[in-house]
Design an enzyme around this catalytic site. Structure first.
Site, PDB file in Angstrom:
ATOM      1  N   TYR A  66       0.819  -1.210   0.000  1.00 28.38           N
ATOM      2  CA  TYR A  66       0.000   0.000   0.000  1.00 28.38           C
ATOM      3  C   TYR A  66       0.855   1.263   0.000  1.00 28.38           C
ATOM      4  O   TYR A  66       0.453   2.286  -0.561  1.00 28.38           O
ATOM      5  CB  TYR A  66      -0.900   0.027   1.234  1.00 28.38           C
ATOM      6  CG  TYR A  66      -2.184  -0.749   1.066  1.00 28.38           C
ATOM      7  CD1 TYR A  66      -2.164  -2.120   0.865  1.00 28.38           C
ATOM      8  CD2 TYR A  66      -3.416  -0.101   1.123  1.00 28.38           C
ATOM      9  CE1 TYR A  66      -3.338  -2.834   0.721  1.00 28.38           C
ATOM     10  CE2 TYR A  66      -4.598  -0.806   0.990  1.00 28.38           C
ATOM     11  CZ  TYR A  66      -4.551  -2.173   0.788  1.00 28.38           C
ATOM     12  OH  TYR A  66      -5.716  -2.868   0.644  1.00 28.38           O
TER      13      TYR A  66
ATOM     14  N   LYS B 204       3.248 -15.908   2.293  1.00 29.47           N
ATOM     15  CA  LYS B 204       3.557 -16.573   1.020  1.00 29.47           C
ATOM     16  C   LYS B 204       5.065 -16.794   1.023  1.00 29.47           C
ATOM     17  O   LYS B 204       5.799 -16.316   0.161  1.00 29.47           O
ATOM     18  CB  LYS B 204       3.091 -15.661  -0.140  1.00 29.47           C
ATOM     19  CG  LYS B 204       3.084 -16.310  -1.506  1.00 29.47           C
ATOM     20  CD  LYS B 204       1.991 -17.341  -1.701  1.00 29.47           C
ATOM     21  CE  LYS B 204       2.174 -18.054  -3.029  1.00 29.47           C
ATOM     22  NZ  LYS B 204       1.296 -19.236  -3.172  1.00 29.47           N
TER      23      LYS B 204
ATOM     24  N   ASP C 264      -2.801 -18.646   0.014  1.00 30.46           N
ATOM     25  CA  ASP C 264      -3.751 -19.310  -0.888  1.00 30.46           C
ATOM     26  C   ASP C 264      -4.483 -20.433  -0.156  1.00 30.46           C
ATOM     27  O   ASP C 264      -5.706 -20.584  -0.273  1.00 30.46           O
ATOM     28  CB  ASP C 264      -3.053 -19.800  -2.169  1.00 30.46           C
ATOM     29  CG  ASP C 264      -1.775 -20.603  -1.907  1.00 30.46           C
ATOM     30  OD1 ASP C 264      -1.290 -20.621  -0.757  1.00 30.46           O
ATOM     31  OD2 ASP C 264      -1.259 -21.213  -2.867  1.00 30.46           O
TER      32      ASP C 264
ATOM     33  N   ASP D  51      -6.168  -7.437   3.908  1.00 33.42           N
ATOM     34  CA  ASP D  51      -7.295  -6.790   3.230  1.00 33.42           C
ATOM     35  C   ASP D  51      -8.201  -7.859   2.621  1.00 33.42           C
ATOM     36  O   ASP D  51      -9.425  -7.847   2.808  1.00 33.42           O
ATOM     37  CB  ASP D  51      -6.758  -5.844   2.148  1.00 33.42           C
ATOM     38  CG  ASP D  51      -7.869  -5.182   1.364  1.00 33.42           C
ATOM     39  OD1 ASP D  51      -8.830  -4.709   1.997  1.00 33.42           O
ATOM     40  OD2 ASP D  51      -7.793  -5.161   0.110  1.00 33.42           O
TER      41      ASP D  51
ATOM     42  N   ASP E 274     -11.995  -9.494   4.143  1.00 34.75           N
ATOM     43  CA  ASP E 274     -13.248  -9.454   3.383  1.00 34.75           C
ATOM     44  C   ASP E 274     -13.829 -10.853   3.239  1.00 34.75           C
ATOM     45  O   ASP E 274     -15.045 -11.052   3.312  1.00 34.75           O
ATOM     46  CB  ASP E 274     -13.031  -8.857   1.983  1.00 34.75           C
ATOM     47  CG  ASP E 274     -13.463  -7.407   1.897  1.00 34.75           C
ATOM     48  OD1 ASP E 274     -13.377  -6.703   2.928  1.00 34.75           O
ATOM     49  OD2 ASP E 274     -13.885  -6.965   0.806  1.00 34.75           O
TER      50      ASP E 274
HETATM   51  C1  IPM Z   1     -10.381  -1.625   3.730  1.00 35.89           C
HETATM   52  C2  IPM Z   1     -10.608  -1.025   2.384  1.00 35.89           C
HETATM   53  C3  IPM Z   1      -9.439  -0.112   2.058  1.00 35.89           C
HETATM   54  C4  IPM Z   1      -8.198  -0.953   2.061  1.00 35.89           C
HETATM   55  C5  IPM Z   1      -9.573   0.646   0.735  1.00 35.89           C
HETATM   56  C6  IPM Z   1     -10.877   1.377   0.646  1.00 35.89           C
HETATM   57  C7  IPM Z   1      -8.421   1.570   0.505  1.00 35.89           C
HETATM   58  O1  IPM Z   1     -10.776  -1.996   1.417  1.00 35.89           O
HETATM   59  O2  IPM Z   1     -10.355  -0.879   4.735  1.00 35.89           O
HETATM   60  O3  IPM Z   1     -10.232  -2.845   3.819  1.00 35.89           O
HETATM   61  O4  IPM Z   1      -7.851  -1.568   1.052  1.00 35.89           O
HETATM   62  O5  IPM Z   1      -7.527  -0.983   3.088  1.00 35.89           O
HETATM   63 MN    MN Z   2     -10.719  -4.027   2.185  1.00 30.97          MN
END
Ligand code: IPM
Ligand code: MN
Length: 359
Positions: free
Chosen positions: A144, A194, A226, A250, A254
């Site tokens: 990032y 990884k 993975d 990240d 999710d």
């Molecule tokens: C999160 C979001 C952010 C990230 C984006 C919006 C920059 O997806 O907080 O997980 O990738 O960190």
């Molecule tokens: Mn995210």
């Protein structure tokens, strides 16, 4: 009376609706437990672009600096998606906020409550008791922020480059966060990496292994990312704390959220050294349901609980909020995201009232 000062950044989409309920819960909780929360609101994200042509105006940064914690809603939406990427709310506000305040430790709990198994896309028989895991994500390093990061013209097109960099010190501090968190849970840390391909992952393994002896009661193991992505949908209950570098965290967080079934349930904390932190729902601004008063406020409410625990040390009050949420869900209260056909669904405000009445 103890007084805590917070900066409220409600943002876009459902942010303001769920934030209002989150603040009501904080008010009720502080009254019950004998402390005071004073808050001031500041613009961030799309609303700040509209007002100040800047997703993170200096006035907002100043308000955050003067506060002891940031209570954040959500940002972004279709209105700002056509802006150049570096001006879009998410990149122009969230990433700089993380970097500016040194919020390197991102805690994303994903808990699937036994009464809500039906909401999970996993087969109920595979998660008979639900699951409860915590993603600990490094938040201010890796791909990032690593330099160089740019796109240049070359002979046959363009060349884009992102750089994955980690230094020992950055890995050490997040590793301590993960081990300490595991100590309060089921005492297991899995480093997601990884290491079969990446140099940075090898440094992660080496650094985490070197720290492990300081936490003799915590079990440590390692899993390639993975495989971890696959294991999460096969058997999420095998995980306690998943320690991840920034991008892996990240993606894995999710996936963990999707496995629970509703993003509207999941809070998060982004912590700096000391007690400063930013607390926000894991889900986004949900523009499709914004303004309808039907969004699930639980992620915002549980984020308030994390703020009380990590920034203010009000552990009893934090647990009271979490228990009230759990009891409310156990009693069958459902917002639209959780309702099954035939279930009555509560509005954002009604869900908040149900929870407040149990604090
Ligand atoms: C999160 C979001 C952010 C990230 C984006 C919006 C920059 O997806 O907080 O997980 O990738 O960190
Ligand atoms: Mn995210």
């Amino acid at each position: 009376m103890k007084t805590y000062k917070i900066a409220v950044l409600a943002g876009d989409g459902i942010g303001p609706e769920v934030m209002a309920v989150g603040l009501d819960v904080l008010a009720a909780t502080s009254k019950r437990f004998g402390f005071e929360i004073v808050h001031e609101e500041f613009a961030v994200g799309g609303v700040a672009i509209d007002l100040f042509d800047d997703a993170l105006p200096e006035s907002t940064l100043k308000g955050c600096r003067e506060a002891e914690a940031i209570f954040f809603g959500s940002i972004g939406g279709p209105k700002w998606e056509t802006l150049p990427p570096h001006k879009q709310p998410e990149r122009a506000a969230l990433l700089p906020l993380r970097k500016y305040f040194g919020l390197y430790a991102n805690l994303r709990p994903a808990k699937c409550y036994p009464g809500l198994l039906y909401a999970s896309p996993l087969k109920t028989e595979n998660i008979p008791d639900g699951f409860d895991l915590l993603v600990v994500r490094e938040l201010t390093g890796g791909l990032y922020f690593g330099q160089p990061k740019h796109t240049i013209a070359i002979e046959n097109g363009e060349r884009a480059i992102d750089t994955m960099i980690y230094e020992t010190r950055e890995i050490e501090r997040i590793t301590h966060v993960a081990f300490k968190a595991a100590g309060l849970r089921r005492k297991r840390v899995t480093l997601i990496d990884k290491a079969n391909v990446l140099e940075t992952s090898q440094l992660w393994r080496k650094t985490v292994k070197a720290i492990a002896p300081q936490y003799p009661d915590i079990a440590l193991d390692f899993m390639y990312v993975d495989n971890a992505a696959m294991q999460l949908v096969r058997k999420p209950q095998q995980f306690d704390v998943m320690l991840c570098e920034n991008l892996f965290g990240d993606i894995i967080s999710d996936e963990a959220a999707a496995t629970v079934g509703s993003l509207g349930l999941l809070p998060s904390a982004s912590l700096a050294d000391g007690t400063f932190g930013l607390y926000e729902p894991s889900g986004g601004s949900a523009p499709d349901i914004a303004g309808k008063g039907i969004a699930n406020p639980i992620a915002q409410i549980l984020s308030a609980a994390l703020m009380l625990r990590y920034s203010f040390g009000e552990n009893e009050a934090a647990s009271a909020i979490e228990q009230a949420v759990e009891a409310t869900l156990a009693d069958g209260a459902r917002t639209a995201d959780l309702a099954r056909p035939g279930d009555a669904s509560l509005s954002t405000v009604q869900m908040g009232q149900q929870i407040i009445s149990r604090i």
